[in-house]
Write a protein that holds these residues in place. Structure first.
Motif, mmCIF file in Angstrom:
data_model
loop_
_atom_site.group_PDB
_atom_site.id
_atom_site.type_symbol
_atom_site.label_atom_id
_atom_site.label_comp_id
_atom_site.label_asym_id
_atom_site.label_seq_id
_atom_site.Cartn_x
_atom_site.Cartn_y
_atom_site.Cartn_z
ATOM 1 N N LYS A 1 13.643 2.739 -3.669
ATOM 2 C CA LYS A 1 12.770 1.816 -4.390
ATOM 3 C C LYS A 1 12.667 2.223 -5.854
ATOM 4 N N LEU A 2 12.714 1.227 -6.741
ATOM 5 C CA LEU A 2 12.407 1.413 -8.154
ATOM 6 C C LEU A 2 11.086 0.725 -8.429
ATOM 7 N N THR A 3 10.114 1.480 -8.912
ATOM 8 C CA THR A 3 8.793 0.931 -9.181
ATOM 9 C C THR A 3 8.603 0.726 -10.674
ATOM 10 N N GLY A 4 8.201 -0.494 -11.051
ATOM 11 C CA GLY A 4 7.881 -0.766 -12.448
ATOM 12 C C GLY A 4 9.056 -1.147 -13.318
ATOM 13 N N VAL A 5 10.032 -1.888 -12.755
ATOM 14 C CA VAL A 5 11.153 -2.346 -13.572
ATOM 15 C C VAL A 5 10.759 -3.624 -14.309
ATOM 16 N N SER A 6 11.295 -3.800 -15.521
ATOM 17 C CA SER A 6 10.955 -4.949 -16.349
ATOM 18 C C SER A 6 11.907 -6.111 -16.094
ATOM 19 N N ARG B 1 4.422 -8.719 -11.336
ATOM 20 C CA ARG B 1 3.148 -8.925 -12.015
ATOM 21 C C ARG B 1 3.324 -8.907 -13.526
ATOM 22 N N VAL B 2 2.391 -9.571 -14.194
ATOM 23 C CA VAL B 2 2.368 -9.566 -15.653
ATOM 24 C C VAL B 2 1.530 -8.387 -16.117
ATOM 25 N N GLU B 3 2.104 -7.567 -16.968
ATOM 26 C CA GLU B 3 1.373 -6.454 -17.570
ATOM 27 C C GLU B 3 1.584 -6.507 -19.074
ATOM 28 N N GLY B 4 0.540 -6.888 -19.786
ATOM 29 C CA GLY B 4 0.651 -7.025 -21.229
ATOM 30 C C GLY B 4 1.597 -8.152 -21.590
ATOM 31 N N GLU B 5 2.648 -7.843 -22.327
ATOM 32 C CA GLU B 5 3.597 -8.853 -22.772
ATOM 33 C C GLU B 5 4.923 -8.763 -22.033
ATOM 34 N N LYS B 6 4.870 -8.340 -20.781
ATOM 35 C CA LYS B 6 6.087 -8.236 -19.983
ATOM 36 C C LYS B 6 5.777 -8.496 -18.513
ATOM 37 N N MET C 1 2.829 -18.234 -20.850
ATOM 38 C CA MET C 1 3.036 -19.144 -19.719
ATOM 39 C C MET C 1 4.359 -18.850 -19.020
ATOM 40 N N THR C 2 5.405 -18.564 -19.792
ATOM 41 C CA THR C 2 6.697 -18.220 -19.202
ATOM 42 C C THR C 2 6.560 -16.989 -18.311
ATOM 43 N N LEU C 3 5.863 -15.969 -18.816
ATOM 44 C CA LEU C 3 5.678 -14.744 -18.040
ATOM 45 C C LEU C 3 4.938 -15.033 -16.738
ATOM 46 N N GLN C 4 3.873 -15.853 -16.830
ATOM 47 C CA GLN C 4 3.100 -16.194 -15.636
ATOM 48 C C GLN C 4 3.955 -16.938 -14.626
ATOM 49 N N GLN C 5 4.818 -17.824 -15.113
ATOM 50 C CA GLN C 5 5.684 -18.576 -14.204
ATOM 51 C C GLN C 5 6.694 -17.673 -13.508
ATOM 52 N N VAL C 6 7.270 -16.730 -14.236
ATOM 53 C CA VAL C 6 8.219 -15.800 -13.631
ATOM 54 C C VAL C 6 7.548 -15.035 -12.492
ATOM 55 N N ALA C 7 6.341 -14.536 -12.743
ATOM 56 C CA ALA C 7 5.611 -13.790 -11.717
ATOM 57 C C ALA C 7 5.257 -14.687 -10.540
ATOM 58 N N GLU C 8 4.809 -15.901 -10.840
ATOM 59 C CA GLU C 8 4.411 -16.828 -9.774
ATOM 60 C C GLU C 8 5.576 -17.182 -8.869
ATOM 61 N N TYR C 9 6.695 -17.566 -9.460
ATOM 62 C CA TYR C 9 7.849 -17.963 -8.657
ATOM 63 C C TYR C 9 8.440 -16.774 -7.898
ATOM 64 N N ALA C 10 8.405 -15.598 -8.505
ATOM 65 C CA ALA C 10 8.953 -14.411 -7.848
ATOM 66 C C ALA C 10 8.149 -14.041 -6.603
ATOM 67 N N ASN C 11 6.862 -14.383 -6.617
ATOM 68 C CA ASN C 11 5.977 -14.005 -5.507
ATOM 69 C C ASN C 11 5.755 -15.128 -4.501
ATOM 70 N N GLN C 12 6.465 -16.242 -4.646
ATOM 71 C CA GLN C 12 6.257 -17.370 -3.739
ATOM 72 C C GLN C 12 6.624 -17.023 -2.300
ATOM 73 N N SER C 13 7.624 -16.178 -2.131
ATOM 74 C CA SER C 13 8.048 -15.782 -0.784
ATOM 75 C C SER C 13 7.613 -14.352 -0.498
ATOM 76 N N ASN C 14 7.202 -14.106 0.727
ATOM 77 C CA ASN C 14 6.845 -12.744 1.124
ATOM 78 C C ASN C 14 8.046 -11.807 1.060
#
Length: 229
Positions: A37-42, A100-105, A59-72
């Protein structure tokens, strides 16, 4: 400054070499599959999409996180993008979870699959983990997604008088803002010399040619978007 019609085809984006609060953590025994496992990759960071003339915002960052987490199961990750000569089979690394979104990434955790240790090209999982330990700036994640053309055009219209003016003061070139319709993958890619910050992957030509050959050979009824007129 005005811009032509926004792109609609699948796009390969390189996650920025943004500095994380802590170094990427490498474990060879943890992870959902017990294979590392790699933890905390950008995955991606706010700012200009170099080579694409577009802008990544909150908004782009939020969408990336949202779509990435749509599936378990998380989102798939491969060793480099598919191309004309390789469809990605045998290069599957695993799944990105806890995005997850952390700051500007956008950060995530890459869970390696057991099969990634015994691919036709060797132990790709171990190679990536060693690279993360020895030289993490030598590679990065590149997201593969489809544009939400309607949302991008709407955003531009809402901030246009005589020409588009981005509300982000850092977007001094008034580049169009990225909106996602679908997130397909986040792949490990190298860092091209023409792009020292590793922000984005410039492989659109190979993708366009691949789409054209698939269409011409009759394997797809969908006309390549790059050729639509």
């Amino acid at each position: 400054m005005t811009h032509p019609e926004l792109p609609v085809k699948e796009t390969l984006f390189r996650g920025a070499r943004a500095t994380v609060s802590e170094p990427v953590q490498v474990s060879r025994t943890d992870g959902h599959y017990g294979a590392g496992k790699l933890t905390g990759v950008s995955l991606i960071a706010k700012g200009e999409a170099l080579g694409h003339d577009m802008w990544i915002d909150e908004m782009t960052l939020q969408q990336v996180a949202e779509y990435a987490n749509q599936s378990n199961n998380g989102i798939k990750s491969r060793f480099t993008h598919p191309s004309m000569s390789a469809d990605g089979m045998g290069r599957h690394l695993g799944r990105l979870k806890n995005v997850r979104v952390e700051g500007e990434k956008v950060l995530g955790d890459l869970h390696f699959a057991q099969s990634a240790h015994s691919t036709p090209e060797g132990d790709l999982a171990e190679y990536v983990m060693q690279l993360a330990e020895e030289d993490p700036a030598a590679a990065g994640l590149s997201i593969v997604f489809e544009h939400d053309r309607e949302a991008e055009q709407k955003y531009m219209s809402e901030h246009t008088t005589d020409s588009f003016e981005s509300p982000d003061e850092k977007n001094m070139r008034n580049l169009p803002h990225v909106r996602l319709e679908k997130l397909r993958a986040a792949d490990i890619v190298d860092e091209p010399a023409a792009n020292p910050e590793g922000l984005f992957d410039r492989q659109t030509l190979a993708r366009d040619v691949d789409d054209l050959l698939t269409y011409a050979a009759g394997f797809s009824e969908e006309k390549p978007k790059a050729l639509a007129f």
